[in-house]
Structure formats: C-alpha cells, structure tokens
Scaffold this motif. Structure first.
Motif, PDB file in Angstrom:
ATOM      1  N   THR A  98       0.829  -1.211   0.000  1.00 42.62           N
ATOM      2  CA  THR A  98       0.000   0.000   0.000  1.00 42.62           C
ATOM      3  C   THR A  98       0.861   1.258   0.000  1.00 42.62           C
ATOM      4  O   THR A  98       0.551   2.243  -0.678  1.00 42.62           O
ATOM      5  CB  THR A  98      -0.921   0.002   1.232  1.00 42.62           C
ATOM      6  OG1 THR A  98      -1.662  -1.221   1.259  1.00 42.62           O
ATOM      7  CG2 THR A  98      -1.876   1.179   1.196  1.00 42.62           C
ATOM      8  N   TRP A  99       1.939   1.223   0.769  1.00 38.39           N
ATOM      9  CA  TRP A  99       2.808   2.405   0.840  1.00 38.39           C
ATOM     10  C   TRP A  99       3.457   2.695  -0.511  1.00 38.39           C
ATOM     11  O   TRP A  99       3.609   3.852  -0.887  1.00 38.39           O
ATOM     12  CB  TRP A  99       3.896   2.201   1.895  1.00 38.39           C
ATOM     13  CG  TRP A  99       3.397   2.172   3.306  1.00 38.39           C
ATOM     14  CD1 TRP A  99       2.086   2.148   3.708  1.00 38.39           C
ATOM     15  CD2 TRP A  99       4.169   2.140   4.496  1.00 38.39           C
ATOM     16  NE1 TRP A  99       2.001   2.106   5.067  1.00 38.39           N
ATOM     17  CE2 TRP A  99       3.259   2.100   5.586  1.00 38.39           C
ATOM     18  CE3 TRP A  99       5.529   2.139   4.754  1.00 38.39           C
ATOM     19  CZ2 TRP A  99       3.693   2.059   6.909  1.00 38.39           C
ATOM     20  CZ3 TRP A  99       5.970   2.099   6.078  1.00 38.39           C
ATOM     21  CH2 TRP A  99       5.054   2.067   7.131  1.00 38.39           C
ATOM     22  N   ASN A 108       5.012  11.670   0.191  1.00 41.39           N
ATOM     23  CA  ASN A 108       6.358  11.148   0.408  1.00 41.39           C
ATOM     24  C   ASN A 108       6.388  10.276   1.660  1.00 41.39           C
ATOM     25  O   ASN A 108       5.371  10.125   2.351  1.00 41.39           O
ATOM     26  CB  ASN A 108       7.386  12.287   0.479  1.00 41.39           C
ATOM     27  CG  ASN A 108       7.045  13.292   1.571  1.00 41.39           C
ATOM     28  OD1 ASN A 108       6.571  12.907   2.638  1.00 41.39           O
ATOM     29  ND2 ASN A 108       7.270  14.565   1.306  1.00 41.39           N
ATOM     30  N   VAL A 109       7.554   9.716   1.949  1.00 39.01           N
ATOM     31  CA  VAL A 109       7.670   8.791   3.079  1.00 39.01           C
ATOM     32  C   VAL A 109       7.327   9.485   4.394  1.00 39.01           C
ATOM     33  O   VAL A 109       6.696   8.899   5.282  1.00 39.01           O
ATOM     34  CB  VAL A 109       9.096   8.200   3.133  1.00 39.01           C
ATOM     35  CG1 VAL A 109       9.269   7.316   4.363  1.00 39.01           C
ATOM     36  CG2 VAL A 109       9.385   7.404   1.862  1.00 39.01           C
ATOM     37  N   ASP A 110       7.729  10.754   4.530  1.00 36.34           N
ATOM     38  CA  ASP A 110       7.439  11.491   5.768  1.00 36.34           C
ATOM     39  C   ASP A 110       5.934  11.569   6.018  1.00 36.34           C
ATOM     40  O   ASP A 110       5.475  11.432   7.160  1.00 36.34           O
ATOM     41  CB  ASP A 110       8.015  12.909   5.685  1.00 36.34           C
ATOM     42  CG  ASP A 110       9.529  12.902   5.590  1.00 36.34           C
ATOM     43  OD1 ASP A 110      10.087  11.920   5.080  1.00 36.34           O
ATOM     44  OD2 ASP A 110      10.153  13.878   6.033  1.00 36.34           O
ATOM     45  N   ASP A 111       5.165  11.806   4.950  1.00 38.08           N
ATOM     46  CA  ASP A 111       3.702  11.869   5.090  1.00 38.08           C
ATOM     47  C   ASP A 111       3.140  10.525   5.549  1.00 38.08           C
ATOM     48  O   ASP A 111       2.251  10.465   6.408  1.00 38.08           O
ATOM     49  CB  ASP A 111       3.059  12.256   3.761  1.00 38.08           C
ATOM     50  CG  ASP A 111       3.593  13.561   3.213  1.00 38.08           C
ATOM     51  OD1 ASP A 111       3.918  14.451   4.021  1.00 38.08           O
ATOM     52  OD2 ASP A 111       3.684  13.685   1.973  1.00 38.08           O
ATOM     53  N   ARG A 256      12.806   6.002   5.094  1.00 37.05           N
ATOM     54  CA  ARG A 256      13.245   6.631   3.841  1.00 37.05           C
ATOM     55  C   ARG A 256      14.260   5.739   3.130  1.00 37.05           C
ATOM     56  O   ARG A 256      14.171   5.513   1.919  1.00 37.05           O
ATOM     57  CB  ARG A 256      13.894   7.991   4.138  1.00 37.05           C
ATOM     58  CG  ARG A 256      12.946   9.129   4.432  1.00 37.05           C
ATOM     59  CD  ARG A 256      13.787  10.352   4.745  1.00 37.05           C
ATOM     60  NE  ARG A 256      13.019  11.461   5.264  1.00 37.05           N
ATOM     61  CZ  ARG A 256      13.556  12.451   5.954  1.00 37.05           C
ATOM     62  NH1 ARG A 256      14.855  12.455   6.200  1.00 37.05           N
ATOM     63  NH2 ARG A 256      12.812  13.446   6.388  1.00 37.05           N
ATOM     64  N   ARG A 257      15.218   5.239   3.899  1.00 35.11           N
ATOM     65  CA  ARG A 257      16.257   4.389   3.302  1.00 35.11           C
ATOM     66  C   ARG A 257      15.683   3.047   2.861  1.00 35.11           C
ATOM     67  O   ARG A 257      16.040   2.535   1.799  1.00 35.11           O
ATOM     68  CB  ARG A 257      17.375   4.165   4.330  1.00 35.11           C
ATOM     69  CG  ARG A 257      18.111   5.436   4.715  1.00 35.11           C
ATOM     70  CD  ARG A 257      19.149   5.179   5.784  1.00 35.11           C
ATOM     71  NE  ARG A 257      20.143   4.200   5.368  1.00 35.11           N
ATOM     72  CZ  ARG A 257      21.139   3.780   6.149  1.00 35.11           C
ATOM     73  NH1 ARG A 257      21.238   4.269   7.381  1.00 35.11           N
ATOM     74  NH2 ARG A 257      22.002   2.890   5.720  1.00 35.11           N
ATOM     75  N   ARG A 258      14.776   2.491   3.660  1.00 38.21           N
ATOM     76  CA  ARG A 258      14.225   1.165   3.321  1.00 38.21           C
ATOM     77  C   ARG A 258      13.357   1.231   2.071  1.00 38.21           C
ATOM     78  O   ARG A 258      13.451   0.363   1.200  1.00 38.21           O
ATOM     79  CB  ARG A 258      13.402   0.652   4.502  1.00 38.21           C
ATOM     80  CG  ARG A 258      12.759  -0.702   4.230  1.00 38.21           C
ATOM     81  CD  ARG A 258      12.237  -1.344   5.489  1.00 38.21           C
ATOM     82  NE  ARG A 258      11.708  -2.667   5.218  1.00 38.21           N
ATOM     83  CZ  ARG A 258      11.488  -3.587   6.141  1.00 38.21           C
ATOM     84  NH1 ARG A 258      11.754  -3.332   7.410  1.00 38.21           N
ATOM     85  NH2 ARG A 258      10.987  -4.768   5.815  1.00 38.21           N
TER      86      ARG A 258
END
Length: 261
Positions: A98-99, A108-111, A256-258
C-alpha cells in the motif's frame, strides 16, 4: 554529510489523507477490532481488580480497583497503538504494498510515517476512551477532572506508535515483533506501576522504571482519574514527548532508506 533538514521529518497536512484512509478501512473491521482491543484490558481490570482487590484492599490510600483502572487505561493505549504500528503498518508496507502505491501519489515517506503514527495514536485513544467509560460507569473514576486524560491519551498513543514504527522500520518479518513484545513491552507493562506502586520495587529497578514512558504516563493519568493533582507534570510530559519525537525522527529516517532501496 547529510544536512539536518534531510535528517529530520518534514511534517505536513498531507498525512491526513493517509490517516483518513486507514480509518475508513478500520471501520469495516471495527467490531472484531474493538472486541480484541477492548476485551483483554477489561479482563485484566475486573479479574485482577476483584481478585487482588479483595486481598490487597487499598493501595496508596485508594481502593485497588481505582488504582488499577488508571493503569489499565494507559497499558491499553500502549498495546493498541503498538499493535497498529507494528502488524497493521507492516502489512501495508510489505505484504499489501500500500505504501508503494501511495508514493505514486503526491505523497512522500514522511507523510506516510506521520499518517501511520497518527492513526496508531487515534486507535490507542479509542481503546483508552472505551476503558475510561467503563471505569466511570463502574465508579472507579473520581470526577470530571478525568476528562483531562483525553489529550494525554493521544500523546501516549503517539509515543508508543512512534516507538513501534521504529521496530517496523527495521523488521525483516512478523516474527521480529515478538522480540519487541517479549523484551520491551511486557517488562515495561510489569514495571511501570500499572499493577502495583513503583515504591514496592527495589530502588535500582524503581529508578530504571521512572525512565520508562509508560511509568511517566501512568504518573499523570492516575491522579487525574482518582481526583488528585498530578505532580512533576512537566517532567513526566517531557519524558513521554521525548520518546515519541526521537522515535518518530528515527523511524522516518530508517523508512526513507528502506523504501528507497
């Protein structure tokens, strides 16, 4: 060397659609979810409360049921928000992808991380409110001052949702979560003053327990529910907030890295 701005999360209101999406999905599974999150804490409250309550009588100059109810509210929030940020979030990230699909939208990942933590905190608050209502109806809550517990519930959920998101960020699979439950959450549940006062612990163990977020959450919630004024509020709030914020930053950085790999 990365700039600080790249290390810290960039919060925005874009987390709201993720929170709302999870809420809509959860509404379809609300009944079994509520029974699961609500039944076990109530079992602890009434079985432990009436069982030990008859033996113990009063604890810290209050009936044991009153003492236990406030601890169960906090532990219920901890377990519910942790479960959501572990198993449910990992499923959306790894199994359902889903992500990945969300990242094709203007997100983005932060959201995503903030939306997941916010939803875990919300579910934790739902669980805490349900226990609080039952405790109030049963006469284990002193008065309307207990309403001040509501914002504290959200803060506790944020703290433990963030901590659980760190575990999700580094977990290779579902089995990894057992380490977190066995080595972190269960000892914290037993050592944070939920079932008995910290003053009954050996001094060294009590000193360690005072550093735990659950113990500091209980230190604020218990007086509010039993009709007394909490002490050292700034200190206890600072500990809970610090755990939550540091865990949120670390989880965002790791995810973020993953997700980029």
């Amino acid at each position: 060397m990365a700039r600080p701005a790249q290390l810290l999360p960039a919060p925005s209101l874009r987390f709201i659609p993720i929170w709302r999406r999870n809420l809509r999905v959860w509404r379809k599974l609300m009944v079994p979810s509520v029974l699961g999150n609500f039944g076990e804490p109530l079992l602890y409250l009434f079985v432990f409360g009436y069982g030990f309550g008859r033996l113990v009588g009063e604890v810290e100059r209050m009936p044991y049921m009153d003492f236990l109810a406030s601890g169960i509210v906090c532990s219920s929030i901890m377990l519910t928000s942790s479960f959501e940020a572990l198993y449910s979030a990992f499923t959306r990230m790894h199994e359902q992808q889903t992500w990945t699909n969300m990242l094709n939208a203007p997100l983005n990942v932060d959201d995503i991380v903030l939306g997941e933590i916010a939803f875990a905190a919300t579910k934790g608050m739902f669980s805490g409110v349900a226990i609080l209502v039952v405790a109030s109806l049963a006469g284990f809550v002193a008065g309307p001052a207990a309403l001040w517990v509501l914002p504290m519930m959200l803060l506790i959920g944020f703290c433990f949702g963030s901590l659980a998101m760190v575990v999700t960020a580094i977990a290779p699979g579902y089995d990894f979560f057992l380490y977190y439950f066995t080595l972190i959450l269960t000892p914290m549940l037993l050592l944070s003053g939920v079932f008995f006062p910290l003053s009954e612990l050996p001094p060294v163990v009590a000193g360690i327990a005072h550093l735990l977020p659950l113990a500091n959450a209980v230190a604020i919630v218990r007086p509010l529910m039993t009709g007394t004024a909490p002490t050292d509020v700034v200190l206890h709030l600072s500990v809970v907030i610090a755990y939550g914020v540091v865990a949120w930053i670390f989880a965002t950085h790791r995810l973020r890295r993953r997700l980029a790999s």
